[in-house]
Scaffold this motif. Structure first.
Motif, PDB file in Angstrom:
ATOM      1  N   PRO A  52       0.949  -1.356   0.051  1.00 27.94           N
ATOM      2  CA  PRO A  52      -0.179  -0.038   0.069  1.00 27.94           C
ATOM      3  C   PRO A  52       0.801   1.103  -0.026  1.00 27.94           C
ATOM      4  N   ASP A  53       2.118   1.130   0.264  1.00 30.78           N
ATOM      5  CA  ASP A  53       2.964   2.290   0.570  1.00 30.78           C
ATOM      6  C   ASP A  53       3.641   2.398  -0.861  1.00 30.78           C
ATOM      7  N   LYS A  54       3.856   3.453  -1.591  1.00 28.32           N
ATOM      8  CA  LYS A  54       4.259   3.804  -2.806  1.00 28.32           C
ATOM      9  C   LYS A  54       5.628   4.355  -2.603  1.00 28.32           C
ATOM     10  N   ASN A  55       6.798   3.774  -2.597  1.00 27.16           N
ATOM     11  CA  ASN A  55       8.065   4.538  -2.483  1.00 27.16           C
ATOM     12  C   ASN A  55       9.116   3.788  -2.826  1.00 27.16           C
ATOM     13  N   GLU A  56      10.245   4.407  -3.230  1.00 28.44           N
ATOM     14  CA  GLU A  56      11.553   3.643  -3.453  1.00 28.44           C
ATOM     15  C   GLU A  56      12.443   4.470  -2.675  1.00 28.44           C
ATOM     16  N   TYR A  57      13.717   3.608  -2.196  1.00 26.27           N
ATOM     17  CA  TYR A  57      14.541   4.385  -1.325  1.00 26.27           C
ATOM     18  C   TYR A  57      16.171   3.894  -1.465  1.00 26.27           C
ATOM     19  N   LEU A  58      17.141   4.628  -0.993  1.00 24.26           N
ATOM     20  CA  LEU A  58      18.337   3.990  -1.009  1.00 24.26           C
ATOM     21  C   LEU A  58      18.971   4.155   0.437  1.00 24.26           C
ATOM     22  N   LEU A  59      19.365   2.927   0.895  1.00 27.60           N
ATOM     23  CA  LEU A  59      19.757   2.622   2.316  1.00 27.60           C
ATOM     24  C   LEU A  59      21.193   2.631   2.575  1.00 27.60           C
ATOM     25  N   MET A  60      21.703   3.398   3.388  1.00 22.32           N
ATOM     26  CA  MET A  60      23.233   3.139   3.840  1.00 22.32           C
ATOM     27  C   MET A  60      23.400   2.930   5.339  1.00 22.32           C
ATOM     28  N   PHE A  61      24.408   2.430   5.925  1.00 28.01           N
ATOM     29  CA  PHE A  61      25.038   2.113   7.209  1.00 28.01           C
ATOM     30  C   PHE A  61      25.907   3.110   7.220  1.00 28.01           C
TER      31      PHE A  61
ATOM     32  N   PHE B  21      14.484  15.309   7.117  1.00 34.76           N
ATOM     33  CA  PHE B  21      14.201  16.957   6.454  1.00 34.76           C
ATOM     34  C   PHE B  21      13.399  16.330   5.058  1.00 34.76           C
ATOM     35  N   GLN B  22      12.594  17.110   4.795  1.00 29.80           N
ATOM     36  CA  GLN B  22      11.734  16.660   3.610  1.00 29.80           C
ATOM     37  C   GLN B  22      11.701  18.159   2.843  1.00 29.80           C
ATOM     38  N   ASP B  23      11.419  17.565   1.449  1.00 32.70           N
ATOM     39  CA  ASP B  23      11.493  18.989   0.397  1.00 32.70           C
ATOM     40  C   ASP B  23      10.110  19.628   0.865  1.00 32.70           C
ATOM     41  N   GLU B  24       9.771  20.592  -0.246  1.00 28.79           N
ATOM     42  CA  GLU B  24       8.514  21.331  -0.025  1.00 28.79           C
ATOM     43  C   GLU B  24       7.525  20.866  -0.179  1.00 28.79           C
ATOM     44  N   ALA B  25       7.258  19.440  -0.736  1.00 27.05           N
ATOM     45  CA  ALA B  25       6.104  18.562  -0.914  1.00 27.05           C
ATOM     46  C   ALA B  25       5.406  18.719   0.300  1.00 27.05           C
ATOM     47  N   GLY B  26       6.209  18.258   1.429  1.00 21.32           N
ATOM     48  CA  GLY B  26       5.534  17.906   2.787  1.00 21.32           C
ATOM     49  C   GLY B  26       5.071  16.505   2.866  1.00 21.32           C
ATOM     50  N   GLY B  27       4.112  16.199   3.670  1.00 22.66           N
ATOM     51  CA  GLY B  27       3.249  15.008   3.511  1.00 22.66           C
ATOM     52  C   GLY B  27       3.439  14.177   4.866  1.00 22.66           C
TER      53      GLY B  27
ATOM     54  N   LEU C 298      14.620   8.928   0.199  1.00 12.77           N
ATOM     55  CA  LEU C 298      13.531   8.333  -0.082  1.00 12.77           C
ATOM     56  C   LEU C 298      12.813   9.079  -1.041  1.00 12.77           C
ATOM     57  N   HIS C 299      12.283   8.370  -2.029  1.00 14.14           N
ATOM     58  CA  HIS C 299      11.281   9.170  -3.103  1.00 14.14           C
ATOM     59  C   HIS C 299      10.040   8.505  -3.090  1.00 14.14           C
ATOM     60  N   TYR C 300       9.082   9.385  -2.903  1.00 11.07           N
ATOM     61  CA  TYR C 300       7.657   9.010  -3.032  1.00 11.07           C
ATOM     62  C   TYR C 300       7.095   9.419  -4.302  1.00 11.07           C
ATOM     63  N   PHE C 301       6.128   8.453  -4.899  1.00 12.13           N
ATOM     64  CA  PHE C 301       5.556   8.762  -6.272  1.00 12.13           C
ATOM     65  C   PHE C 301       4.284   9.578  -5.987  1.00 12.13           C
ATOM     66  N   PRO C 302       3.938  10.189  -6.972  1.00 10.52           N
ATOM     67  CA  PRO C 302       2.790  11.258  -6.794  1.00 10.52           C
ATOM     68  C   PRO C 302       1.428  10.281  -6.658  1.00 10.52           C
ATOM     69  N   ALA C 303       0.761  11.009  -5.690  1.00  9.21           N
ATOM     70  CA  ALA C 303      -0.593  10.173  -5.455  1.00  9.21           C
ATOM     71  C   ALA C 303      -1.346  10.072  -6.687  1.00  9.21           C
ATOM     72  N   THR C 304      -2.409   9.362  -6.519  1.00  8.98           N
ATOM     73  CA  THR C 304      -3.310   9.004  -7.715  1.00  8.98           C
ATOM     74  C   THR C 304      -4.672   9.530  -7.117  1.00  8.98           C
ATOM     75  N   GLU C 305      -5.698   9.349  -8.079  1.00 13.16           N
ATOM     76  CA  GLU C 305      -7.041   9.797  -7.529  1.00 13.16           C
ATOM     77  C   GLU C 305      -7.800   8.803  -6.507  1.00 13.16           C
ATOM     78  N   THR C 306      -7.223   7.816  -6.408  1.00 10.78           N
ATOM     79  CA  THR C 306      -7.739   6.497  -5.579  1.00 10.78           C
ATOM     80  C   THR C 306      -6.964   6.403  -4.287  1.00 10.78           C
TER      81      THR C 306
ATOM     82  N   PRO D 199       1.550  13.796  -1.987  1.00  6.25           N
ATOM     83  CA  PRO D 199       0.764  14.853  -2.597  1.00  6.25           C
ATOM     84  C   PRO D 199       0.229  14.410  -4.072  1.00  6.25           C
ATOM     85  N   LYS D 200      -0.530  14.972  -4.695  1.00  5.63           N
ATOM     86  CA  LYS D 200      -1.092  15.017  -6.210  1.00  5.63           C
ATOM     87  C   LYS D 200      -0.142  15.429  -6.977  1.00  5.63           C
ATOM     88  N   SER D 201       0.186  14.870  -8.220  1.00  5.33           N
ATOM     89  CA  SER D 201       0.764  15.527  -9.296  1.00  5.33           C
ATOM     90  C   SER D 201       2.215  15.839  -9.112  1.00  5.33           C
ATOM     91  N   LYS D 202       2.727  15.450  -7.887  1.00  5.23           N
ATOM     92  CA  LYS D 202       4.546  15.715  -7.739  1.00  5.23           C
ATOM     93  C   LYS D 202       4.837  14.700  -6.899  1.00  5.23           C
TER      94      LYS D 202
END
Length: 280
Positions: free
Chosen positions: A94-103, A193-199, A167-175, A244-247
């Motif tokens: 249900p969670d839509k993201n990709e990520y790069l992990l480092m120790f 710390f997060q970019d201006e998209a918030g969430g 972390l990179h979260y893909f834009p939300a869809t209508e559903t 967020p939608k569209s970004k």
């Protein structure tokens, strides 16, 4: 929605020896924030704004412009005990993201991308700043709990389990718009710390409070370990990420962890690490 803010703390007095009143005020705000919210934001925290900005831009380049086959070149090594490197949530998640992990830099588990140039250098620099900030916040939390300033440091001196996630979260869809489902952190302290998209949102008294991004600030929250060590005086708060939608949304999360042999609850060390790899 509830209130649109969580407490903000100016950490500049904590880097000076001649501002006892400023240090006292910072501790009071942090102690109250940990009791009421489990979250707070910090400014003048010592992590350079230019480095944070560069880290976000390099993350955008890596996730958004590189083809999948390029990103997969830094997938976790076969047989690696922990998934350092590039990862993507399963399609059924249900969670839509990709990520790069480092120790920690120098760990033989790390798998770094070759592109964009300087990405590894920036990741290692930001890791080092977060690790130093973790020591400071750990000391402040000890004092807030009426303990010696080095109590948590001596209890939790092994830093080899700390980890950083881009972390990179893909834009939300209508559903659907879930970035990360509601959860609590199983570690000691988390920095985001997060970019201006918030969430990022925190639940308090049954309502979701959005953590509004502000330039140069860091979000700090305490995890289950601190809640237990504080005898539940400090909250490991439930939080989530709403896309967020569209970004796209980009963020970094640093997990100041606890070595497994110090943790006696049902979480094993691997559970703590693995549960935190895709959060915030």
């Amino acid at each position: 929605m509830g209130e649109s803010f969580i407490p903000t703390v100016d950490l500049s007095p904590c880097f000076r020896e001649d501002d006892e009143d400023g240090m006292k005020k910072a501790k009071e705000i942090i102690g109250q924030a940990c009791s009421e919210y489990g979250f707070f934001q910090v400014v003048n925290h010592g992590v350079p704004l230019g480095l944070m900005t560069q880290a976000i831009e390099l993350s955008k380049t890596f996730f958004e412009t590189l083809p999948n086959e390029e990103k997969l070149k830094c997938a976790p090594n076969s047989g690696a005990p922990l998934p350092a490197g590039y990862n993507r949530q399963p399609e059924q998640s249900p969670d839509k993201n990709e990520y790069l992990l480092m120790f920690p830099p120098g760990s033989n588990l790390n798998v770094y991308p070759q592109n964009p140039p300087h990405f590894r250098e920036v990741l290692e620099q930001i890791f080092a700043y977060f690790a130093r900030l973790g020591v400071l916040i750990e000391s402040i939390l000890s004092q807030c709990l009426g303990l010696p300033s080095n109590f948590l440091k001596e209890f939790n001196h092994d830093r080899s389990w700390d980890l950083l996630a881009a972390l990179h979260y893909f834009p939300a869809t209508e559903t659907e718009n879930s970035g990360n489902s509601e959860h609590e952190d199983g570690n000691c302290i988390t920095f985001v710390f997060q970019d201006e998209a918030g969430g990022l949102e925190v639940r308090r008294n049954g309502e979701w409070i959005p953590v509004i991004p502000t330039r140069g600030s860091l979000v700090v929250n305490v995890g289950d370990v601190i809640q237990v060590l504080s005898n539940n005086n400090f909250k490991s708060a439930t939080h989530r990420v709403v896309r967020p939608k569209s970004k796209s949304r980009y963020s970094y999360a640093f997990f100041y962890n606890l070595h497994g042999d110090k943790w006696s609850l049902e979480n094993s060390a691997n559970d703590i690490v693995l549960n935190e790899t895709v959060r915030d």
